[in-house]
Scaffold this active site. Structure first.
Site, PDB file in Angstrom:
ATOM      1  N   GLU A 285      19.975 -32.675  -9.180  1.00  6.02           N
ATOM      2  CA  GLU A 285      19.541 -32.866  -7.884  1.00  6.02           C
ATOM      3  C   GLU A 285      20.208 -33.882  -6.864  1.00  6.02           C
ATOM      4  OE1 GLU A 285      17.630 -30.615  -6.850  1.00  6.02           O
ATOM      5  OE2 GLU A 285      16.563 -29.854  -8.725  1.00  6.02           O
TER       6      GLU A 285
ATOM      7  N   HIS B 139      21.156 -25.563  -0.523  1.00  8.18           N
ATOM      8  CA  HIS B 139      20.829 -26.328  -1.656  1.00  8.18           C
ATOM      9  C   HIS B 139      20.515 -25.491  -2.805  1.00  8.18           C
ATOM     10  CE1 HIS B 139      18.970 -29.939  -3.665  1.00  8.18           C
ATOM     11  NE2 HIS B 139      18.081 -28.909  -4.301  1.00  8.18           N
ATOM     12  N   GLU B 140      19.822 -24.527  -2.732  1.00  9.54           N
ATOM     13  CA  GLU B 140      19.365 -23.547  -3.893  1.00  9.54           C
ATOM     14  C   GLU B 140      20.544 -22.955  -4.324  1.00  9.54           C
ATOM     15  OE1 GLU B 140      16.840 -24.471  -5.199  1.00  9.54           O
ATOM     16  OE2 GLU B 140      16.186 -25.421  -3.450  1.00  9.54           O
TER      17      GLU B 140
ATOM     18  N   GLY C 106       9.519 -26.637  -2.006  1.00  4.76           N
ATOM     19  CA  GLY C 106      10.652 -25.950  -1.190  1.00  4.76           C
ATOM     20  C   GLY C 106      11.105 -24.527  -1.494  1.00  4.76           C
ATOM     21  N   ALA C 107      11.789 -24.795  -2.904  1.00  3.43           N
ATOM     22  CA  ALA C 107      12.236 -23.628  -3.255  1.00  3.43           C
ATOM     23  C   ALA C 107      12.695 -23.684  -4.489  1.00  3.43           C
ATOM     24  CB  ALA C 107      13.603 -22.834  -2.311  1.00  3.43           C
ATOM     25  N   MET C 108      13.336 -22.338  -5.214  1.00  3.61           N
ATOM     26  CA  MET C 108      13.534 -22.885  -6.746  1.00  3.61           C
ATOM     27  C   MET C 108      14.786 -21.928  -7.109  1.00  3.61           C
ATOM     28  SD  MET C 108      13.235 -24.187  -9.623  1.00  3.61           S
ATOM     29  CE  MET C 108      14.316 -23.785 -10.795  1.00  3.61           C
ATOM     30  N   GLU C 109      15.753 -22.599  -7.810  1.00  2.00           N
ATOM     31  CA  GLU C 109      17.285 -21.832  -8.018  1.00  2.00           C
ATOM     32  C   GLU C 109      17.298 -21.258  -8.998  1.00  2.00           C
ATOM     33  OE1 GLU C 109      16.311 -25.338  -8.351  1.00  2.00           O
ATOM     34  OE2 GLU C 109      17.553 -26.213  -9.962  1.00  2.00           O
ATOM     35  N   ASN C 110      16.081 -20.341  -9.688  1.00  3.40           N
ATOM     36  CA  ASN C 110      16.363 -19.575 -10.417  1.00  3.40           C
ATOM     37  C   ASN C 110      17.576 -18.662 -10.492  1.00  3.40           C
ATOM     38  OD1 ASN C 110      13.586 -20.111 -11.077  1.00  3.40           O
ATOM     39  ND2 ASN C 110      13.153 -18.650  -9.347  1.00  3.40           N
TER      40      ASN C 110
ATOM     41  N   HIS D 275      23.000 -25.062  -6.278  1.00  2.00           N
ATOM     42  CA  HIS D 275      22.585 -25.244  -7.530  1.00  2.00           C
ATOM     43  C   HIS D 275      23.064 -24.196  -8.483  1.00  2.00           C
ATOM     44  CE1 HIS D 275      19.936 -28.333  -8.040  1.00  2.00           C
ATOM     45  NE2 HIS D 275      18.863 -27.754  -7.015  1.00  2.00           N
TER      46      HIS D 275
HETATM   47  N1  B3K Z   1      14.838 -27.685  -8.537  1.00  2.00           N
HETATM   48  C1  B3K Z   1      13.602 -27.227  -7.896  1.00  2.00           C
HETATM   49  C2  B3K Z   1      12.380 -28.176  -7.829  1.00  2.00           C
HETATM   50  C3  B3K Z   1      11.499 -27.933  -9.071  1.00  2.00           C
HETATM   51  C4  B3K Z   1      10.240 -28.762  -8.808  1.00  2.00           C
HETATM   52  C5  B3K Z   1       9.424 -28.923  -9.974  1.00  2.00           C
HETATM   53  N2  B3K Z   1       8.293 -29.388 -10.032  1.00  2.00           N
HETATM   54  C6  B3K Z   1      14.081 -27.260  -6.359  1.00  2.00           C
HETATM   55  C7  B3K Z   1      15.237 -27.984  -5.811  1.00  2.00           C
HETATM   56  O1  B3K Z   1      15.339 -29.138  -6.059  1.00  2.00           O
HETATM   57  O2  B3K Z   1      16.071 -27.327  -5.627  1.00  2.00           O
HETATM   58 ZN    ZN Z   2      17.462 -29.060  -6.011  1.00  2.00          ZN
END
Ligand code: B3K
Ligand code: ZN
Length: 898
Positions: free
Chosen positions: A324, A301-302, A265-269, A305
């Site tokens: 998570e 959500h992101e 879905g997305a990533m919280e960098n 995080h």
């Molecule tokens: N933390 C990422 C998920 C990464 C998945 C790696 N296979 C997105 C999330 O849960 O917000």
């Molecule tokens: Zn997450």
């Protein structure tokens, strides 16, 4: 040497702190698609808290090693191997400079640095950073990062990385650079870079303490008109985290970037969230109400995080649910607050029902199969396989139980203490539990079992009313029933289950609650019982009449409740329970019971019948104007085929489909007038509004349309659906109309109207990939017929010019939709679905192991099916097991076959 250092199974019990720490990282990228040069200068020192190691072992994958230098001098004792780089006899504290090359253009795994649509993106969680440079790629190594990006200015005008922009400028030969600095220490999995032709929607907002923040949503130029909702969701998220948890945005700048090739879905960098386009882009013409809601939830959500995940991160990947589970809980609460505030219980319940439905359908199934694992797993082969419903959704339920036990204020106190203790650290689920326990002065030792025991708990309930004494006793017994072997071995003892209960009198109103030993009834008519023993009896006193129990209100714990309600009692609860969740639940229980009986009959060829009383119970909901449209929609939607099949002693998708279709037809024909009235009444003419109320009207109206499409004579439904399709000013109505047309036509092997709408839909949205995904998905999930099995349609679509196996969204829209969301067609007796599945898993394995492994999971419950299906599934699994190479898919199929 290196190979033996990479065991197959990673165990939580083997955790050891890293021998070295990295304090600062300076990365320089010369971005070229086929050959990107990465120079990485790190400040390294021995970890005083770890045992001595003379060699430094860095992780690295798919890298071409160029050179190593220590404190500026070339270092000869560096050995590159398949899993990384070994540096022999390094000093205690030194500057290490490494140069390596990677090939983003050829990276179809979408992990590490890759190219999508001509732009560069990264995905590092969980272990992608090692595909960019050699590193201690584990979450307990936290460093500050400075990043310099250099690239052709014409091809990559925008250069982004985490944190704040320090400087940018031109270089010779048409190149330019940008230098970014992230002031916060972070693990490597939160690193990100983006480079390419992108544009941004920008807003400046003031955070709670009055600091100005720059917010950006970056997309390809033609998508700028679909960014408003994501930006609004971001602003709402910032406000909500300040108000509910006192957590402020800590950077001057926060960026979201959309990419169409993305594994999840997305990533919280940190400061640079990267999103699947599906969770950013929306306007009324292209996105459904569900898409709008999902975007709000994922943006939230992101963003959340940033505190739960980034400021406080995980010590190791076994602790994944620390961030998570907690962040899912936070996004669920955010969505509930956005829909209903703190007080509109009915609106909050809608969100709760949707979340519980997902949990029960997906997580309970996971817990019943070979991939069953505790919220904090004990071992894994490939960590990417553990981004599961258990870690996320059950993990969220575990966090919710703290709030149920301590109330909102107590939960907030626990969160405050958690940040006070652990800001800037990489910690464990135990640390979180201790913060909650200490802040509330309660021993939560027993609660630990929620993290270590797999399987879905079952609570059976016995009740007894003593009219003479006016006492009502409720005896609760907990266990795991007949759990999957993978779950059984983790089960050690009883759980602390917050069990919410209410008692309902003959008039449908809640009765006062007074437990034995208490001097008066409590203010609330819902009581949360601390259920801690294998069997426990709770006795209510001064109960003037025999009540009907309302059990596990608002789904206060992720368990299965067993209680022998009669059909009449369920109908009564459906009509009266003051707890909106349990009102819905009563309807679901009633429907599930009927549907399972009917499925049993269908399996043995006995004619099907449905009692009039069940039809009447549904009719009451359909016509009850005091209920919100969204609640009525949820209550009138039957449990899914997958959920029902899972409840059978032996899963029989064909029988479930026959039973469910029978009931849908029966309800359609019996209540035809009511469906039509509801359809008319809940139209939403005029401009599209994305509010929950408007979405509720559309949902109920479109549910009515879908029932009308089941009528023995569907002509009227086809007329309505065609008109709705043509007149629609939004995707919710247009796609619902198309779906109704496809399903109405299925029995006849298709219809002119359905085909015309399908063709029109494609032409109209040819340039909108996310809508074309819907076009594929609608066809893959449509009802089939003997004359026209869906597998044939799917095979044809695989050859469509717009199909592309390398794009995960497209692969999901066609292949996953068919294999995981069309059970009756996928589980065809002839095994055609399974053969297709095996071919696709094998093909994807060579392209993108993470996506392949997800698809591989659609057969994991094979042992629970009827013998013929079981044999077909085993053969397909064996074929896949013999051909796939990735660790990801191997783990799934080997566990399934074990
Ligand atoms: N933390 C990422 C998920 C990464 C998945 C790696 N296979 C997105 C999330 O849960 O917000
Ligand atoms: Zn997450």
């Amino acid at each position: 040497m290196a190979d033996t250092a990479t065991p197959n199974v990673i165990r939580r019990a083997d955790y050891a702190p890293p021998a070295f720490l990295i304090d600062t990282v300076a990365l320089e990228f010369d971005l070229v698609p086929e050959r990107t040069v990465v120079r990485n200068t790190m400040r390294v020192r021995r970890n005083p808290d770890a045992s001595h190691a003379s060699n430094l072992e860095l992780m690295g994958e798919q890298l071409e090693f160029v050179s190593a230098a220590i404190d500026g001098a070339a270092f000869a004792n560096a050995h590159a191997h398949e899993h990384g780089l070994t540096l022999d006899n390094v000093p205690d504290n030194f500057e290490l400079t490494l140069t390596s090359i990677c090939n983003p253009a050829e990276n179809t795994t979408l992990s590490g640095l890759y190219v999508s649509g001509g732009n560069f993106f990264t995905q590092c969680e969980a272990e992608g950073f090692r595909r960019i440079t050699y590193f201690l790629d584990r979450p307990d190594v936290m460093a500050t990062f400075t990043v310099t990006l250099r690239a052709s200015k014409a091809d990559y005008p925008v250069l982004l990385s985490n944190g704040n922009l320090l400087e940018e400028g031109d270089l010779p030969d048409g190149r330019h650079f940008a230098r970014w600095e992230d002031p916060f220490r972070k693990p490597s999995y939160l690193f990100a870079l983006v480079a390419g032709k992108l544009v941004a929607l920008e807003e400046r907002v003031k955070s709670g303490s009055g600091k100005e923040k720059l917010l950006q949503v970056w997309v390809e130029p033609h998508d700028l008109d679909k960014t408003r909702h994501a930006m609004d969701s971001l602003i709402n998220s910032i406000r909500w985290d300040e108000a509910r948890f006192g957590l402020e945005l800590d950077l001057d700048r926060f960026m979201i970037v959309a990419v169409s090739d993305f594994n999840m879905g997305a990533m919280e960098n940190k400061g640079l969230n990267i999103f699947n386009t599906k969770y950013v882009l929306a306007n009324p013409e292209t996105a459904t109400d569900t898409d709008f809601a999902n975007i709000e939830a994922v943006v939230g959500h992101e963003y959340f995080h940033n505190w739960t995940g980034n400021r406080v991160t995980c010590r190791d990947w076994f602790q994944l649910s620390l961030k998570e589970g907690l962040t899912v809980f936070r996004d669920q609460e955010f969505s509930a607050d956005m829909a209903g505030g703190a007080t509109d219980e009915a609106a909050r319940a809608t969100k709760r029902i949707e979340d519980v439905r997902v949990l029960r359908q997906m997580q309970f199934a996971e817990d019943a199969g070979p991939m069953a694992h505790p919220v904090r797993p004990e071992s894994y082969v490939e960590i990417n396989n553990f981004y599961t419903m258990t870690v996320y959704e059950k993990g969220s339920e575990v966090v919710r139980m703290y709030q149920t036990l301590f109330g909102r204020d107590g939960f907030r106190k626990g969160m405050d203490l958690y940040f006070k203790r652990h800001d800037g650290q990489a910690v464990t689920c135990d640390d979180f539990r201790h913060a909650l326990a200490d802040a509330n002065g309660r021993d939560l030792a027993q609660f630990e079992r929620w993290y270590s025991q797999a399987g879905t708990p079952r609570v059976s309930v016995r009740t007894k009313y003593d009219a003479a004494q006016q006492r009502y006793s409720v005896t609760l017994t907990q266990g795991y029933g007949d759990a999957a072997p993978a779950a059984r071995e983790t089960q050690k003892g009883p759980l602390l289950i917050p069990f919410a209960i209410g008692l309902i009198g003959k008039d449908g109103a809640d009765l006062p609650l007074q437990l034995e030993g208490e001097t008066k009834a409590s203010n609330s008519t819902t009581r949360v019982l601390d259920f801690t023993q294998t069997e426990q009896t709770f006795t209510f006193v001064n109960v003037a009449q025999e009540p009907l129990p309302s059990l596990l209100r608002n789904f206060s714990a992720p368990v299965i409740v067993e209680y022998d309600y009669s059909a009449d009692q369920l109908a009564f609860l459906l009509a009266h329970d003051s707890d909106p969740f349990n009102r819905w639940e009563a309807g679901q229980r009633l429907a599930t019971r009927e549907l399972l009986t009917l499925a049993g009959r269908a399996a043995t060829g006995v004619p099907l019948q449905l009692d009039d009383s069940v039809v009447a119970a549904f009719a009451r909901v359909l016509t009850d104007e005091s209920l919100s449209p969204s609640f009525r929609e949820l209550a009138l939607m039957l449990p899914s085929e997958a959920y029902l099949a899972e409840q059978m002693a032996e899963s029989n998708p064909a029988a479930v489909h026959a039973a469910r279709q029978f009931v849908r037809k029966r309800l359609a024909n019996a209540l035809r007038k009511d469906w039509l009235a509801v359809y008319e009444k809940h139209r939403t003419p005029g401009a599209y509004e994305a509010t929950p109320e408007a979405a509720g009207h559309r949902a109920l109206k479109n549910l009515a349309l879908s029932y009308l499409a089941e009528l023995d004579d569907p002509a009227e439904a086809v007329r309505l659906a065609s008109a709705q399709y043509d007149a629609a000013n939004n995707m919710t109505d247009r796609s619902a109309a198309l779906s109704a047309l496809l399903n109405a036509a299925a029995a006849n092997g298709g219809s002119v109207e359905a085909q015309q709408a399908l063709d029109d839909f494609y032409r109209r949205f040819e340039k909108e990939p996310l809508v074309i995904d819907k076009w594929f998905a609608l066809q893959a999930t449509q009802r089939g017929s003997a004359q026209r099995p869906v597998i044939e349609i799917v095979r044809k679509l695989m050859a469509h010019p717009a199909f592309n196996l390398k794009n995960p969204n497209r692969a999901r829209s066609l292949i996953f939709s068919f294999c995981a969301a069309n059970p009756a067609q996928f589980h065809a007796e002839d095994g055609s679905g399974y053969a297709f599945w095996a071919d696709q898993v094998i093909a994807l394995d060579a392209i993108n192991p993470q996506v392949a492994a997800r698809l591989a999971r659609s057969l994991e419950l094979w042992r629970r099916f009827t013998p013929t299906l079981r044999d077909g599934m085993r053969a397909a699994l064996e074929k896949v097991a013999s051909q796939v190479k990735s660790r990801d898919v191997r783990e799934i199929v080997e566990k399934a076959l074990a």
